[in-house]
Design a protein around this motif. Structure first.
Motif, PDB file in Angstrom:
ATOM      1  N   PRO A 161       0.812  -1.220   0.000  1.00  0.00           N
ATOM      2  CA  PRO A 161       0.000   0.000   0.000  1.00  0.00           C
ATOM      3  C   PRO A 161       0.841   1.264   0.000  1.00  0.00           C
ATOM      4  CG  PRO A 161      -0.142  -1.131   2.121  1.00  0.00           C
ATOM      5  CD  PRO A 161       0.569  -2.048   1.198  1.00  0.00           C
ATOM      6  N   PRO A 162       0.683   2.125  -1.016  1.00  0.00           N
ATOM      7  CA  PRO A 162       1.480   3.352  -1.075  1.00  0.00           C
ATOM      8  C   PRO A 162       0.889   4.505  -0.271  1.00  0.00           C
ATOM      9  CG  PRO A 162       0.165   3.143  -3.060  1.00  0.00           C
ATOM     10  CD  PRO A 162      -0.112   1.916  -2.243  1.00  0.00           C
ATOM     11  N   GLU A 163      -0.392   4.410   0.121  1.00  0.00           N
ATOM     12  CA  GLU A 163      -1.061   5.487   0.840  1.00  0.00           C
ATOM     13  C   GLU A 163      -1.915   4.916   1.963  1.00  0.00           C
ATOM     14  OE1 GLU A 163      -0.597   8.660   0.002  1.00  0.00           O
ATOM     15  OE2 GLU A 163       0.448   8.357  -1.894  1.00  0.00           O
ATOM     16  N   ALA A 164      -2.065   5.683   3.031  1.00  0.00           N
ATOM     17  CA  ALA A 164      -2.973   5.326   4.127  1.00  0.00           C
ATOM     18  C   ALA A 164      -3.350   6.619   4.835  1.00  0.00           C
ATOM     19  CB  ALA A 164      -2.317   4.345   5.096  1.00  0.00           C
ATOM     20  N   GLU A 165      -4.479   6.610   5.529  1.00  0.00           N
ATOM     21  CA  GLU A 165      -4.892   7.810   6.245  1.00  0.00           C
ATOM     22  C   GLU A 165      -5.610   7.449   7.536  1.00  0.00           C
ATOM     23  OE1 GLU A 165      -8.751   9.856   4.920  1.00  0.00           O
ATOM     24  OE2 GLU A 165      -7.866   9.155   3.024  1.00  0.00           O
ATOM     25  N   ALA A 166      -5.568   8.373   8.486  1.00  0.00           N
ATOM     26  CA  ALA A 166      -6.237   8.181   9.772  1.00  0.00           C
ATOM     27  C   ALA A 166      -6.891   9.481  10.194  1.00  0.00           C
ATOM     28  CB  ALA A 166      -5.234   7.741  10.836  1.00  0.00           C
ATOM     29  N   LEU A 167      -7.980   9.344  10.941  1.00  0.00           N
ATOM     30  CA  LEU A 167      -8.649  10.498  11.542  1.00  0.00           C
ATOM     31  C   LEU A 167      -8.535  10.355  13.054  1.00  0.00           C
ATOM     32  CD1 LEU A 167     -10.423  13.049  11.386  1.00  0.00           C
ATOM     33  CD2 LEU A 167     -12.425  11.530  11.416  1.00  0.00           C
ATOM     34  N   THR A 168      -8.027  11.396  13.720  1.00  0.00           N
ATOM     35  CA  THR A 168      -7.907  11.384  15.172  1.00  0.00           C
ATOM     36  C   THR A 168      -8.799  12.477  15.751  1.00  0.00           C
ATOM     37  OG1 THR A 168      -6.061  12.958  15.292  1.00  0.00           O
ATOM     38  CG2 THR A 168      -5.524  10.632  14.943  1.00  0.00           C
ATOM     39  N   GLU A 169      -9.180  12.293  17.007  1.00  0.00           N
ATOM     40  CA  GLU A 169     -10.027  13.273  17.686  1.00  0.00           C
ATOM     41  C   GLU A 169      -9.428  13.569  19.060  1.00  0.00           C
ATOM     42  OE1 GLU A 169     -14.714  13.877  19.056  1.00  0.00           O
ATOM     43  OE2 GLU A 169     -13.978  11.895  18.436  1.00  0.00           O
ATOM     44  N   GLY A 170      -9.442  14.877  19.430  1.00  0.00           N
ATOM     45  CA  GLY A 170      -8.954  15.271  20.735  1.00  0.00           C
ATOM     46  C   GLY A 170      -7.455  15.424  20.821  1.00  0.00           C
ATOM     47  N   LEU A 171      -6.778  15.361  19.698  1.00  0.00           N
ATOM     48  CA  LEU A 171      -5.316  15.489  19.647  1.00  0.00           C
ATOM     49  C   LEU A 171      -4.981  16.764  18.892  1.00  0.00           C
ATOM     50  CD1 LEU A 171      -2.771  13.674  20.389  1.00  0.00           C
ATOM     51  CD2 LEU A 171      -2.777  13.011  17.984  1.00  0.00           C
ATOM     52  N   ALA A 180       3.589   2.085   8.313  1.00  0.00           N
ATOM     53  CA  ALA A 180       4.217   3.341   8.723  1.00  0.00           C
ATOM     54  C   ALA A 180       3.231   4.210   9.499  1.00  0.00           C
ATOM     55  CB  ALA A 180       4.736   4.089   7.498  1.00  0.00           C
ATOM     56  N   LEU A 181       1.980   4.257   9.052  1.00  0.00           N
ATOM     57  CA  LEU A 181       0.961   5.057   9.735  1.00  0.00           C
ATOM     58  C   LEU A 181       0.675   4.503  11.128  1.00  0.00           C
ATOM     59  CD1 LEU A 181      -1.086   7.345   9.773  1.00  0.00           C
ATOM     60  CD2 LEU A 181      -2.693   5.835   8.577  1.00  0.00           C
ATOM     61  N   ILE A 182       0.557   3.180  11.235  1.00  0.00           N
ATOM     62  CA  ILE A 182       0.334   2.578  12.555  1.00  0.00           C
ATOM     63  C   ILE A 182       1.508   2.893  13.478  1.00  0.00           C
ATOM     64  CG2 ILE A 182       0.122   0.385  13.775  1.00  0.00           C
ATOM     65  CD1 ILE A 182      -1.417  -0.689  11.331  1.00  0.00           C
ATOM     66  N   HIS A 183       2.716   2.807  12.947  1.00  0.00           N
ATOM     67  CA  HIS A 183       3.910   3.141  13.726  1.00  0.00           C
ATOM     68  C   HIS A 183       3.797   4.567  14.268  1.00  0.00           C
ATOM     69  CE1 HIS A 183       8.280   2.781  14.664  1.00  0.00           C
ATOM     70  NE2 HIS A 183       8.264   4.086  14.469  1.00  0.00           N
ATOM     71  N   ALA A 184       3.392   5.496  13.423  1.00  0.00           N
ATOM     72  CA  ALA A 184       3.269   6.897  13.839  1.00  0.00           C
ATOM     73  C   ALA A 184       2.170   7.076  14.888  1.00  0.00           C
ATOM     74  CB  ALA A 184       2.990   7.782  12.628  1.00  0.00           C
ATOM     75  N   VAL A 235      -7.912  15.866  13.596  1.00  0.00           N
ATOM     76  CA  VAL A 235      -6.705  15.917  12.766  1.00  0.00           C
ATOM     77  C   VAL A 235      -6.672  14.688  11.858  1.00  0.00           C
ATOM     78  CG1 VAL A 235      -4.192  15.915  12.749  1.00  0.00           C
ATOM     79  CG2 VAL A 235      -5.431  17.210  14.510  1.00  0.00           C
ATOM     80  N   ARG A 236      -6.585  14.942  10.567  1.00  0.00           N
ATOM     81  CA  ARG A 236      -6.472  13.859   9.596  1.00  0.00           C
ATOM     82  C   ARG A 236      -5.006  13.718   9.193  1.00  0.00           C
ATOM     83  NH1 ARG A 236     -10.420  11.164   7.145  1.00  0.00           N
ATOM     84  NH2 ARG A 236     -11.969  12.715   7.778  1.00  0.00           N
ATOM     85  N   ILE A 237      -4.516  12.486   9.235  1.00  0.00           N
ATOM     86  CA  ILE A 237      -3.099  12.213   8.962  1.00  0.00           C
ATOM     87  C   ILE A 237      -2.993  11.322   7.736  1.00  0.00           C
ATOM     88  CG2 ILE A 237      -0.958  11.252   9.893  1.00  0.00           C
ATOM     89  CD1 ILE A 237      -2.255  11.623  12.705  1.00  0.00           C
ATOM     90  N   PHE A 238      -2.165  11.730   6.803  1.00  0.00           N
ATOM     91  CA  PHE A 238      -1.963  10.972   5.569  1.00  0.00           C
ATOM     92  C   PHE A 238      -0.530  10.447   5.541  1.00  0.00           C
ATOM     93  CE2 PHE A 238      -5.111  14.239   4.808  1.00  0.00           C
ATOM     94  CZ  PHE A 238      -6.141  13.557   4.171  1.00  0.00           C
ATOM     95  N   ALA A 239      -0.393   9.155   5.309  1.00  0.00           N
ATOM     96  CA  ALA A 239       0.931   8.536   5.176  1.00  0.00           C
ATOM     97  C   ALA A 239       1.209   8.263   3.709  1.00  0.00           C
ATOM     98  CB  ALA A 239       0.993   7.239   5.965  1.00  0.00           C
ATOM     99  N   HIS A 240       2.399   8.594   3.253  1.00  0.00           N
ATOM    100  CA  HIS A 240       2.792   8.421   1.861  1.00  0.00           C
ATOM    101  C   HIS A 240       4.009   7.500   1.813  1.00  0.00           C
ATOM    102  CE1 HIS A 240       0.159  11.872   1.180  1.00  0.00           C
ATOM    103  NE2 HIS A 240       0.796  12.461   2.179  1.00  0.00           N
ATOM    104  N   GLY A 241       3.802   6.292   1.321  1.00  0.00           N
ATOM    105  CA  GLY A 241       4.888   5.337   1.185  1.00  0.00           C
ATOM    106  C   GLY A 241       5.252   5.146  -0.278  1.00  0.00           C
ATOM    107  N   ALA A 242       5.502   3.913  -0.668  1.00  0.00           N
ATOM    108  CA  ALA A 242       5.835   3.598  -2.062  1.00  0.00           C
ATOM    109  C   ALA A 242       5.262   2.226  -2.392  1.00  0.00           C
ATOM    110  CB  ALA A 242       7.341   3.617  -2.281  1.00  0.00           C
TER     111      ALA A 242
END
Length: 467
Positions: free
Chosen positions: A219-229, A281-285, A258-265
């Motif tokens: 997967p080259p892309e992933a995203e997460a939505l967080t709340e309260g951060l 990578a996103l889970i790691h972050a 806060v929406r976080i986008f991870a960009h891999g390859a």
């Protein structure tokens, strides 16, 4: 024998070969929703129609088999050799810089575009090999059949459908891998896991995670939505994760959080080391961030324990294995969804000859027993191996050595091809040793001269096996 004639033929027809490849690449033949008469959607059907039209234009007897596969026969004699290629492609993905995926271009001796390497370029190289033999008037005792599929990237149901109606030829190879010859293909274990929990609104929290678009792609892309951060807290953790994973992160402040986008390859799932997995990578972050304790967060830690970033060999999952013939097991965490009440994910593992997929899953279940995770196998495919002294392999290696001047040998791959399970079948070409064509990733390419050389090798093999 016929070396000069074949060389001269392709010197005269190389530009035509490239133009035919470009015409096919311009068709977005990603699998879509089935339509009447088009089992894999409009794109694959259009690519097949064009390829069969090309074959007919070059004098071959072409047939469309209900838009599952198409065939082109060199002559009307008994078929001895089958060449299996496919016209469907994986999705565009992101990160293209040289061209748009379906607008192929030449640059610095390379042809770029989705499918130029996997597998439209090789398909046309095989068609031109047959064309060269026919137009040069080289006498043959047997027929060669080019079999063009349209669902290789999504499970090869097309070729299974065809071979339920037609027996495989006595000798079969596919130009959908590497040179010199691939005689061993690893098995495939597609596994899945899931977990559920009661909704918990304690802040700060992870609302959702989404990543991956195809099982056989890193997967080259992933995203997460967080709340309260706060975005500053998230940005600080992402900066650390960038240094630790090599992925890139972008952040966006929204009314929901806060929406976080991870960009891999991206890369092929059989070679996870060639990509950078955006999901892991996103889970790691995320696990660096100060979220409130919750069951969902603990389950996410378990997922990270199974597939930590950078572990493409299944060591943490407890499924690592290796042997001298087929090499190491690979594992790609391909698809992931995390919500407020549960998560689910899938992984694609390529297993060596020594490994038993069912036993691997059982071991994984034992290792993570009590972690609140359901783990199981979605499908298991046994490895494929053809002895290196077969007449087909000898002919292909001899042709490779003749036109490259390099020593031929048999190799193993984690990529599954159409010949998997066909007795005696092998993969041959069209990627030369040491070349990474970004197959399944951004800026997929083929070296133009290598496609011409491939066609010459295939033409020589046809003469050797059917002349």
């Amino acid at each position: 024998m016929y070396r000069k004639e074949i060389d001269d033929y392709f010197e005269a027809h190389r530009d035509e070969l490239f133009e035919d490849i470009k015409r096919l690449v311009e068709i977005p033949s990603v699998r879509g929703e089935a339509e009447p008469g088009m089992p894999f959607g409009e794109g694959p059907a259009k690519a097949l129609a064009l390829a069969l039209s090309m074959a007919e234009g070059y004098g071959f007897a072409a047939k469309n088999h209900e838009n599952y596969v198409g065939t082109a026969d060199l002559n009307g004699k008994e078929t001895k050799l089958g060449i299996l290629a496919h016209l469907d492609v994986v999705g565009e993905g992101t990160g293209w810089t040289v061209c748009e995926p379906f607008h192929p271009v030449f640059k610095d001796g390379k042809l770029y575009g989705r499918g130029v390497s996997d597998d439209k370029g090789p398909a046309v190289a095989a068609l031109y090999a047959m064309r060269a033999v026919r137009e040069l008037g080289i006498p043959l005792q047997y027929n060669v059949r080019l079999i063009l599929g349209t669902d290789e990237e999504s499970g090869s149901s097309d070729i299974a459908y065809y071979f339920r109606k037609e027996a495989p030829p006595p000798m079969v190879f596919t130009p959908d891998s590497d040179f010199p010859v691939i005689n061993t293909e690893k098995g495939r274990l597609n596994g899945a896991f899931r977990a559920s929990w009661p909704k918990d609104g304690a802040l700060p929290r992870i609302v959702s995670i989404q990543g991956g678009y195809r099982l056989n792609v890193v997967p080259p892309e992933a995203e997460a939505l967080t709340e309260g951060l706060s975005i500053d807290e998230a940005r600080s953790c992402c900066a650390r994760a960038e240094a630790e994973t090599g992925a890139k992160f972008t952040l966006e402040e929204t009314p929901q959080g806060v929406r976080i986008f991870a960009h891999g390859a991206g890369a092929h799932a059989s070679t996870p080391e060639k990509g950078n997995n955006a999901v892991t990578a996103l889970i790691h972050a995320l696990l660096l961030m100060p979220f409130a304790p919750s069951t969902g967060l603990e389950r996410l830690r378990t997922v990270n324990a199974m597939f930590p970033h950078g572990d493409g060999l299944g060591r943490a999952a407890g499924i690592a294995a290796a042997d001298e013939v087929s090499g190491e097991l690979t594992a790609n965490f391909s698809l992931f969804h995390f919500g407020e009440e549960g998560l689910e994910g899938e992984f694609d593992s390529r297993t060596p000859l020594c490994a038993d997929g069912v036993a691997l899953i059982r071991g994984m279940q034992r290792k993570f027993a009590g972690a609140g995770m359901e783990i199981g196998a979605k499908s298991v495919m046994e490895p494929h191996h053809t002895p290196p002294d077969s007449p087909l392999i000898r002919a292909l290696l001899a042709a490779y050595e003749e036109f490259t001047g390099c020593k031929g040998e048999c190799l193993s791959t984690g990529g599954g091809t159409y010949v998997h399970g066909i007795p005696g079948g092998v993969a041959c070409g069209c990627v030369m040793p040491g070349i990474d064509t970004n197959m399944h990733g951004a800026d997929e390419f083929s070296i133009a001269e290598d496609l011409v050389t491939s066609a010459k090798i295939f033409a020589r093999a046809i003469v050797s096996l059917c002349g």
